[in-house]
Design a protein around this motif. Structure first.
Motif, PDB file in Angstrom:
ATOM      1  N   ASP A   1       0.858  -1.183   0.000  1.00  0.00           N
ATOM      2  CA  ASP A   1       0.000   0.000   0.000  1.00  0.00           C
ATOM      3  C   ASP A   1       0.899   1.240   0.000  1.00  0.00           C
ATOM      4  O   ASP A   1       1.571   1.533   0.994  1.00  0.00           O
ATOM      5  CB  ASP A   1      -0.891  -0.027   1.243  1.00  0.00           C
ATOM      6  CG  ASP A   1      -2.008   0.997   1.211  1.00  0.00           C
ATOM      7  OD1 ASP A   1      -1.930   1.936   0.407  1.00  0.00           O
ATOM      8  OD2 ASP A   1      -2.954   0.862   2.018  1.00  0.00           O
TER       9      ASP A   1
ATOM     10  N   THR B   1       6.486  -1.677   7.568  1.00  0.00           N
ATOM     11  CA  THR B   1       6.302  -0.293   7.167  1.00  0.00           C
ATOM     12  C   THR B   1       7.618   0.300   6.680  1.00  0.00           C
ATOM     13  O   THR B   1       8.699  -0.080   7.144  1.00  0.00           O
ATOM     14  CB  THR B   1       5.761   0.562   8.332  1.00  0.00           C
ATOM     15  OG1 THR B   1       6.673   0.502   9.436  1.00  0.00           O
ATOM     16  CG2 THR B   1       4.397   0.059   8.778  1.00  0.00           C
TER      17      THR B   1
ATOM     18  N   SER C   1      -5.958  -1.223   2.008  1.00  0.00           N
ATOM     19  CA  SER C   1      -5.321  -2.536   2.030  1.00  0.00           C
ATOM     20  C   SER C   1      -5.722  -3.423   3.200  1.00  0.00           C
ATOM     21  O   SER C   1      -5.932  -4.636   3.014  1.00  0.00           O
ATOM     22  CB  SER C   1      -3.794  -2.367   2.038  1.00  0.00           C
ATOM     23  OG  SER C   1      -3.384  -1.552   3.133  1.00  0.00           O
TER      24      SER C   1
ATOM     25  N   ALA D   1      -3.039  -3.176  10.763  1.00  0.00           N
ATOM     26  CA  ALA D   1      -2.654  -4.319   9.951  1.00  0.00           C
ATOM     27  C   ALA D   1      -2.201  -5.519  10.771  1.00  0.00           C
ATOM     28  O   ALA D   1      -2.237  -6.646  10.293  1.00  0.00           O
ATOM     29  CB  ALA D   1      -1.543  -3.912   8.979  1.00  0.00           C
TER      30      ALA D   1
ATOM     31  N   GLY E   1       3.391  -1.232   3.998  1.00  0.00           N
ATOM     32  CA  GLY E   1       2.906   0.133   3.867  1.00  0.00           C
ATOM     33  C   GLY E   1       4.025   1.133   3.714  1.00  0.00           C
ATOM     34  O   GLY E   1       5.036   1.054   4.416  1.00  0.00           O
TER      35      GLY E   1
ATOM     36  N   ASP F   1       4.625   5.366   3.641  1.00  0.00           N
ATOM     37  CA  ASP F   1       4.010   6.672   3.857  1.00  0.00           C
ATOM     38  C   ASP F   1       5.075   7.626   4.404  1.00  0.00           C
ATOM     39  O   ASP F   1       6.033   7.190   5.062  1.00  0.00           O
ATOM     40  CB  ASP F   1       2.838   6.577   4.837  1.00  0.00           C
ATOM     41  CG  ASP F   1       1.828   7.698   4.630  1.00  0.00           C
ATOM     42  OD1 ASP F   1       0.763   7.441   4.053  1.00  0.00           O
ATOM     43  OD2 ASP F   1       2.125   8.835   5.034  1.00  0.00           O
TER      44      ASP F   1
ATOM     45  N   CYS G   1      -0.012   4.734   2.323  1.00  0.00           N
ATOM     46  CA  CYS G   1      -0.983   3.845   2.971  1.00  0.00           C
ATOM     47  C   CYS G   1      -1.919   4.545   3.939  1.00  0.00           C
ATOM     48  O   CYS G   1      -3.013   4.039   4.211  1.00  0.00           O
ATOM     49  CB  CYS G   1      -0.258   2.708   3.685  1.00  0.00           C
ATOM     50  SG  CYS G   1       0.887   3.247   4.999  1.00  0.00           S
TER      51      CYS G   1
ATOM     52  N   CYS H   1      -2.699   2.025  -4.382  1.00  0.00           N
ATOM     53  CA  CYS H   1      -2.358   3.415  -4.081  1.00  0.00           C
ATOM     54  C   CYS H   1      -3.651   4.226  -4.138  1.00  0.00           C
ATOM     55  O   CYS H   1      -4.228   4.396  -5.223  1.00  0.00           O
ATOM     56  CB  CYS H   1      -1.337   3.926  -5.098  1.00  0.00           C
ATOM     57  SG  CYS H   1      -0.837   5.642  -4.864  1.00  0.00           S
TER      58      CYS H   1
ATOM     59  N   LEU I   1       1.130  -7.616   4.539  1.00  0.00           N
ATOM     60  CA  LEU I   1       0.842  -6.229   4.204  1.00  0.00           C
ATOM     61  C   LEU I   1       2.092  -5.388   4.389  1.00  0.00           C
ATOM     62  O   LEU I   1       2.800  -5.508   5.392  1.00  0.00           O
ATOM     63  CB  LEU I   1      -0.271  -5.672   5.094  1.00  0.00           C
ATOM     64  CG  LEU I   1      -1.680  -6.231   4.879  1.00  0.00           C
ATOM     65  CD1 LEU I   1      -2.637  -5.634   5.896  1.00  0.00           C
ATOM     66  CD2 LEU I   1      -2.174  -5.945   3.471  1.00  0.00           C
TER      67      LEU I   1
ATOM     68  N   GLY J   1      -4.322   2.608   6.311  1.00  0.00           N
ATOM     69  CA  GLY J   1      -4.554   1.277   5.748  1.00  0.00           C
ATOM     70  C   GLY J   1      -5.914   1.061   5.132  1.00  0.00           C
ATOM     71  O   GLY J   1      -6.319  -0.082   4.892  1.00  0.00           O
TER      72      GLY J   1
ATOM     73  N   PHE K   1      -1.331   2.572  10.477  1.00  0.00           N
ATOM     74  CA  PHE K   1      -1.380   1.430   9.558  1.00  0.00           C
ATOM     75  C   PHE K   1      -0.910   0.167  10.261  1.00  0.00           C
ATOM     76  O   PHE K   1      -1.556  -0.890  10.180  1.00  0.00           O
ATOM     77  CB  PHE K   1      -0.504   1.723   8.340  1.00  0.00           C
ATOM     78  CG  PHE K   1      -0.284   0.545   7.438  1.00  0.00           C
ATOM     79  CD1 PHE K   1      -1.232   0.184   6.507  1.00  0.00           C
ATOM     80  CD2 PHE K   1       0.893  -0.198   7.525  1.00  0.00           C
ATOM     81  CE1 PHE K   1      -1.031  -0.918   5.665  1.00  0.00           C
ATOM     82  CE2 PHE K   1       1.109  -1.287   6.693  1.00  0.00           C
ATOM     83  CZ  PHE K   1       0.140  -1.644   5.758  1.00  0.00           C
TER      84      PHE K   1
END
Length: 248
Positions: A59, A99, A68, A93, A78, A80, A62, A119, A76, A65, A89
Motif C-alpha cells: 500500500d 512499514t 489494504s 494491519a 505500507g 508513507d 498507505c 495506491c 501487508l 490502511g 497502519f
C-alpha cells in the motif's frame, strides 16, 4: 502537450500564493490521522485488489490502511511519509505488517515487491506521475490498483478561497486525465467509477472546521468567519471517485 506534461502543469497551478502561504500560522498540508483509518476504504478498490487473490499487498501512501487492511491479505506492506499514519497502519494491519517511511518513489529501492500494489488518494500530490506509476508497476507481480477522486479534492474549497483571498483556484487535473496518462505510458487499464462517501461523515464539527481553516491558510481566531462562510457557500466536495487497475 502530452498527458504527463498536462498533469504536471495542472498540479503546479495549485501552488499557493507565496504571500498567502507566508502569512499562514500553520501548514495547510497534511490530514488528520483518523481521516484515512482502516475503516475508510472503498469497496470498489478492495474488490479490485482481492480479484487476483493476493498473498501480499503493498500500500503506497498507505495512511491508516484504508485501501489494504480490509482486503485481508496475509502479508501487508505500507509506505508513507507520515510516521503517525504509518503507526496507525501498523496497528490496524497487525504484527506481521512491515512499514517503510518516506516518499514514493524515492524509497522504492528499499521496498519489496508484492502480488498487488495499491495506491489510494495519493496521485494528486504527484507532479512526476510517470516515474511514480512506473515504480508502482515495477513493484507488483500481478496487478496495480489506483484510486482517486474524479476531480482534485481541493476544488471543494474554491468558493471559500475566493471569499477569503479573492483568488480563483484551478479545476484540474482529473481522474479522466490520469487515465490518459496511463494510456500514454502504454498501460491497458480497466476502471470503475463509484459514488463516494463523505470522508468527514463521522468527524466532529470542530475538527472539520479547524482542518478547513488550516487549508485556507487562516489563523485560529478566524474560525467563526470560516464557519459562517461554510454554511453559506456550496459544498463542492468530490462526490464520485474512480478505481483503475492494470495487469503486470
Amino acid at each position: 502537450m502530452r498527458a504527463t506534461e498536462r498533469w504536471a502543469a495542472e498540479l503546479a497551478a495549485w501552488t499557493i500564493d507565496p504571500e498567502v502561504l507566508a502569512a499562514a500560522p500553520e501548514s495547510p498540508y497534511g490530514f488528520p490521522v483518523g481521516l484515512f483509518g482502516a475503516d475508510r476504504g472503498a469497496a470498489a478498490t478492495h474488490e479490485a485488489v482481492r480479484a487476483v487473490r493476493p498473498r501480499s499487498v503493498l500500500d503506497v501512501g498507505c495512511g491508516g490502511g484504508a485501501a489494504s487492511v480490509p482486503v485481508g491479505a496475509p502479508e501487508l506492506l505500507g509506505v508513507d511519509e507520515s510516521p503517525e499514519l504509518l503507526a496507525s497502519f501498523a496497528a490496524a494491519a497487525g504484527p506481521g505488517a512491515r512499514t517503510f517511511p518516506g516518499r514514493w518513489p524515492d524509497v522504492a529501492g528499499e521496498v519489496p515487491v508484492a502480488d498487488v500494489v495499491v495506491c489510494a488518494n495519493v496521485v494528486y500530490n504527484v507532479p512526476d506521475v510517470a516515474d511514480f506509476v512506473t515504480a508502482l508497476t515495477a513493484h507488483a507481480r500481478r496487478r496495480v490498483v489506483v484510486e482517486l477522486t474524479d476531480v482534485h479534492p481541493w476544488t471543494s474549497l474554491a468558493g471559500l478561497w475566493r471569499h477569503f483571498h479573492g483568488q480563483e483556484r484551478p479545476a484540474g487535473p482529473t481522474a479522466e486525465l490520469f487515465g490518459e496518462v496511463l494510456a500514454e505510458l502504454g498501460l491497458a487499464t480497466e476502471s470503475v467509477t463509484w459514488q463516494r462517501d463523505d470522508p468527514w461523515r463521522d468527524a466532529p464539527a470542530d475538527v472539520v472546521l479547524a482542518f478547513t481553516r488550516r487549508r485556507l491558510c487562516l489563523p485560529a481566531g478566524r474560525e467563526p468567519e470560516v464557519a459562517e462562510a461554510m454554511t453559506r457557500l456550496a459544498d463542492d466536495r468530490p462526490r464520485t471517485a474512480t478505481t483503475l487497475w492494470w495487469p503486470v
